[in-house]
Write a protein that holds these residues in place. Structure first.
Motif, short mmCIF file in Angstrom:
data_model
loop_
_atom_site.label_atom_id
_atom_site.label_comp_id
_atom_site.label_asym_id
_atom_site.label_seq_id
_atom_site.Cartn_x
_atom_site.Cartn_y
_atom_site.Cartn_z
N LEU A 158 3.68 -0.69 15.96
CA LEU A 158 2.46 0.00 15.54
C LEU A 158 2.46 1.51 15.78
O LEU A 158 1.76 2.24 15.08
CB LEU A 158 1.24 -0.62 16.24
CG LEU A 158 1.00 -2.08 15.93
CD1 LEU A 158 -0.19 -2.60 16.74
CD2 LEU A 158 0.77 -2.28 14.44
N ARG B 145 10.35 -2.65 10.83
CA ARG B 145 9.10 -2.24 10.20
C ARG B 145 8.23 -1.52 11.22
O ARG B 145 8.09 -1.97 12.35
CB ARG B 145 8.36 -3.45 9.65
CG ARG B 145 9.13 -4.17 8.56
CD ARG B 145 8.45 -5.44 8.10
NE ARG B 145 7.07 -5.20 7.73
CZ ARG B 145 6.11 -6.10 7.84
NH1 ARG B 145 6.36 -7.31 8.32
NH2 ARG B 145 4.87 -5.82 7.48
N TYR C 47 4.70 1.52 11.79
CA TYR C 47 3.68 2.48 11.38
C TYR C 47 3.98 3.77 12.13
O TYR C 47 4.51 3.76 13.23
CB TYR C 47 2.27 2.03 11.74
CG TYR C 47 1.73 0.87 10.95
CD1 TYR C 47 2.07 0.68 9.61
CD2 TYR C 47 0.86 -0.03 11.53
CE1 TYR C 47 1.55 -0.38 8.89
CE2 TYR C 47 0.33 -1.09 10.81
CZ TYR C 47 0.68 -1.25 9.49
OH TYR C 47 0.17 -2.30 8.78
N ALA D 43 8.35 4.35 6.67
CA ALA D 43 7.28 3.66 7.40
C ALA D 43 6.49 2.73 6.48
O ALA D 43 6.37 2.97 5.28
CB ALA D 43 6.35 4.68 8.04
N GLU D 44 5.94 1.68 7.09
CA GLU D 44 5.06 0.75 6.37
C GLU D 44 3.71 1.39 6.08
O GLU D 44 3.03 1.00 5.14
CB GLU D 44 4.82 -0.51 7.22
CG GLU D 44 6.04 -1.32 7.47
CD GLU D 44 6.34 -2.28 6.35
OE1 GLU D 44 5.39 -2.83 5.75
OE2 GLU D 44 7.52 -2.47 6.06
N GLY D 45 3.31 2.32 6.93
CA GLY D 45 2.01 2.97 6.76
C GLY D 45 1.83 4.07 7.78
O GLY D 45 2.67 4.28 8.66
N VAL D 46 0.72 4.78 7.65
CA VAL D 46 0.40 5.90 8.53
C VAL D 46 -0.84 5.54 9.34
O VAL D 46 -1.81 4.99 8.80
CB VAL D 46 0.14 7.18 7.70
CG1 VAL D 46 -0.28 8.34 8.60
CG2 VAL D 46 1.39 7.55 6.90
N ASN D 47 -0.81 5.83 10.64
CA ASN D 47 -1.93 5.63 11.56
C ASN D 47 -2.27 4.15 11.71
O ASN D 47 -3.11 3.60 10.99
CB ASN D 47 -3.17 6.43 11.13
CG ASN D 47 -4.26 6.38 12.17
OD1 ASN D 47 -4.15 5.70 13.19
ND2 ASN D 47 -5.33 7.11 11.92
N ALA D 48 -1.67 3.52 12.67
CA ALA D 48 -1.87 2.09 12.92
C ALA D 48 -3.33 1.73 13.15
O ALA D 48 -3.75 0.63 12.81
CB ALA D 48 -1.03 1.64 14.12
N GLN E 37 -5.05 0.99 9.85
CA GLN E 37 -4.47 -0.06 9.01
C GLN E 37 -5.12 -1.41 9.28
O GLN E 37 -5.59 -1.68 10.37
CB GLN E 37 -2.96 -0.19 9.30
CG GLN E 37 -2.16 1.06 9.07
CD GLN E 37 -2.06 1.42 7.60
OE1 GLN E 37 -2.09 0.57 6.73
NE2 GLN E 37 -1.96 2.71 7.33
N ARG F 286 -4.03 -4.76 10.06
CA ARG F 286 -2.77 -5.31 10.54
C ARG F 286 -2.74 -6.82 10.34
O ARG F 286 -3.77 -7.48 10.35
CB ARG F 286 -2.62 -5.02 12.04
CG ARG F 286 -2.67 -3.58 12.40
CD ARG F 286 -2.60 -3.38 13.90
NE ARG F 286 -3.07 -4.51 14.69
CZ ARG F 286 -4.33 -4.66 15.11
NH1 ARG F 286 -5.23 -3.79 14.82
NH2 ARG F 286 -4.67 -5.71 15.85
#
Length: 157
Positions: free
Chosen positions: A38, A49, A51, A59-64, A67, A69
């Protein structure tokens, strides 16, 4: 929110896609294999994987914390110190299971919530586990670090 991970907490560093010895021991102890880190970047991610706090195409995404989850898979988190309270609240409120690395700071306001969320007693680490992202050893911290499997309650129905 942009956050520099290296400035406010100890970073557990490893070669990409390999667990540090403490994380490997914790996974074996708790019988888990996290699928998503994360709070990471491409250099210190604990699983493939992850964040990140700033955009990165890997990255899977920005700012866990922003998100949604997965709550049916085990995740991994070594949150920046400034985000510990917010992270614990998010896990507690939304549910899920997270292998979490936090400093053993029992006087902090978040410590009671962290303990309440333990699925089992944590694994405690010593300073020899740590290095900065460039691979240079850091001096051992003056505190213990706990790796705990935490579980959130999830939304009330």
């Amino acid at each position: 929110m942009v956050h520099n991970r290296e400035q406010d907490h100890v970073v557990i560093f490893l070669a990409p896609r390999k667990f540090v010895p403490g994380a490997r021991r914790a996974c074996a102890r708790f019988g888990v294999r996290p699928v998503l880190d994360l709070f990471a970047n491409r250099y210190n991610k604990q699983v493939p994987r992850f964040y990140i706090m700033r955009p990165d195409p890997l990255a899977e995404g920005v700012n866990a914390l922003a998100q949604t989850r997965p709550t049916t898979k085990v995740l991994y988190a070594n949150p920046p110190w400034s985000l510990i309270t917010e992270f614990l609240h998010k896990v507690s409120d939304e549910g899920g299971t997270v292998l979490t690395v936090l400093p053993v700071w029992q006087a902090q306001p978040w410590w009671a919530e962290f303990r309440r969320m333990w699925a089992a007693p944590p694994l405690y680490l010593r300073g020899e586990m740590f290095a900065c992202p460039q691979g240079r050893p850091l001096p051992p911290p003056r505190w213990k670090v706990a790796i705990a499997l935490v579980r959130g309650r999830g939304p009330l129905i």
